[in-house]
Design an enzyme around this catalytic site. Structure first.
Site, PDB file in Angstrom:
ATOM      1  N   ASP A  67       0.833  -1.204   0.000  1.00 10.03           N
ATOM      2  CA  ASP A  67       0.000   0.000   0.000  1.00 10.03           C
ATOM      3  C   ASP A  67       0.864   1.248   0.000  1.00 10.03           C
ATOM      4  OD1 ASP A  67       0.862  -0.040   2.639  1.00 10.03           O
ATOM      5  OD2 ASP A  67      -1.143   0.080   3.526  1.00 10.03           O
ATOM      6  N   SER A  68       2.184   1.051   0.054  1.00 11.15           N
ATOM      7  CA  SER A  68       3.129   2.145  -0.194  1.00 11.15           C
ATOM      8  C   SER A  68       2.942   2.725  -1.582  1.00 11.15           C
ATOM      9  CB  SER A  68       4.567   1.655  -0.030  1.00 11.15           C
ATOM     10  OG  SER A  68       4.798   0.489  -0.819  1.00 11.15           O
TER      11      SER A  68
ATOM     12  N   ASP B 120      -0.596  -6.304  -0.095  1.00  9.72           N
ATOM     13  CA  ASP B 120      -0.943  -5.605   1.137  1.00  9.72           C
ATOM     14  C   ASP B 120      -2.455  -5.491   1.289  1.00  9.72           C
ATOM     15  OD1 ASP B 120       0.595  -4.653   3.245  1.00  9.72           O
ATOM     16  OD2 ASP B 120       1.498  -3.056   2.058  1.00  9.72           O
TER      17      ASP B 120
ATOM     18  N   LYS C 260      -0.330  -9.461   3.197  1.00 15.97           N
ATOM     19  CA  LYS C 260       0.355  -8.863   4.348  1.00 15.97           C
ATOM     20  C   LYS C 260      -0.630  -8.005   5.118  1.00 15.97           C
ATOM     21  CE  LYS C 260       3.302  -5.335   4.108  1.00 15.97           C
ATOM     22  NZ  LYS C 260       2.677  -4.388   5.081  1.00 15.97           N
TER      23      LYS C 260
ATOM     24  N   GLU D 133      -0.930  -5.267   8.398  1.00  9.36           N
ATOM     25  CA  GLU D 133      -0.347  -4.476   9.480  1.00  9.36           C
ATOM     26  C   GLU D 133      -1.009  -4.931  10.773  1.00  9.36           C
ATOM     27  OE1 GLU D 133      -0.009  -0.291   8.885  1.00  9.36           O
ATOM     28  OE2 GLU D 133       0.881  -0.513   6.895  1.00  9.36           O
TER      29      GLU D 133
ATOM     30  N   GLU E 188       9.429  -3.196  11.053  1.00  7.11           N
ATOM     31  CA  GLU E 188       9.814  -1.929  10.436  1.00  7.11           C
ATOM     32  C   GLU E 188      10.197  -0.874  11.464  1.00  7.11           C
ATOM     33  OE1 GLU E 188       8.053   1.454   7.327  1.00  7.11           O
ATOM     34  OE2 GLU E 188       6.941  -0.409   7.669  1.00  7.11           O
TER      35      GLU E 188
END
Length: 256
Positions: free
Chosen positions: A43-44, A82, A112, A114, A181
């Protein structure tokens, strides 16, 4: 196309894992051909290619579309998609449906998430359904408004203890790997030693099982890079030179 078990085995054999983001077919093909182990459709993309100020506006439709483009161009790397902000965490049913869409329709091999206390149960449910999960702890950019910016995490004893505990809980829930991270190097080393699944660091020092960076930072396309990233090329400069050369050739009558 490797399986998550093959990724785990490679890490267990002592091979450092390489992971990069990609958001479209041309760059995914290049990354894949270079032998990168894991491609993350992050999502970057919000900051890197979509013009947003953060990852928060990124939608499921955007992630699904970019994941499809990457998956179609990838033959050897594991493709991880993501889960964008609020695509999970509201209800487990919605999280399962969205994760399933990225696997079934977009062609990802894993998702992925978070992670936090609220994602342990979802991780277990997804794994039970056959959807591999990569957990993500430390700095989680979707919590930008809560933590007050892209600040280093795990710097206090309580924060470090929580990260270590959450890492163990997500491994027990079935996560096949963990991204950690922007945390102190010693904390990342402790988490890596604690877990049997591979730990992939970003801004977390050299003692993890692998490294991940955003592609636009690596190739020198970003306007600015985080302090823990490194530019290995100057694609921004190359593009600028090529565009200027095209302009000059048209204006000067040299092309076509």
């Amino acid at each position: 196309m490797p399986t998550v078990q093959e990724i785990r085995q490679a890490s267990a054999d002592g091979e450092p894992l390489t992971m990069l983001t990609a958001y479209d077919a041309p760059t995914a093909g290049i990354v894949d051909a270079a032998g990168i182990d894991v491609i993350l459709v992050g999502d970057s993309m919000g900051n890197a290619v979509l013009g947003y100020d953060s990852t928060l506006p990124v939608t499921m439709e955007e992630v699904a579309s970019h994941t499809g483009a990457v998956a179609r161009a990838t033959e050897d790397a594991l493709v991880v998609a993501d889960m964008p902000f609020l695509s999970y965490g509201t209800t487990d049913g919605e999280g399962v449906e969205n994760a399933g869409r990225l696997i079934k329709e977009a062609g990802a091999n894993a998702v992925k998430i978070e992670s936090g206390p609220h994602t342990v149960g979802l991780t277990e449910r997804l794994v039970d359904l056959g959807i591999p999960v990569m957990a993500h702890l430390g700095l989680t950019p979707q919590r930008l408004n809560e933590v007050g910016g892209y600040t280093r995490q795990g710097t206090t004893e309580d924060e470090a203890r929580e990260i270590r505990e959450l890492a163990r809980r997500h491994e027990e829930a079935g996560a096949f790997s963990l991204v950690i991270e922007h945390v102190p190097d010693d904390l990342a080393a402790e988490v890596t030693a604690d877990l049997d699944v591979p730990v992939i660091g970003i801004g977390a020092g050299p003692e993890t099982d692998g490294q991940v960076l955003v592609l636009t930072d690596v190739i020198g396309l970003s306007e600015s890079t985080p302090p823990f990233a490194e530019e290995f090329g100057d694609v921004r400069g190359e593009i600028a030179d090529a565009v200027a050369a095209y302009r000059d050739a048209v204006e000067g009558g040299e092309f076509p």
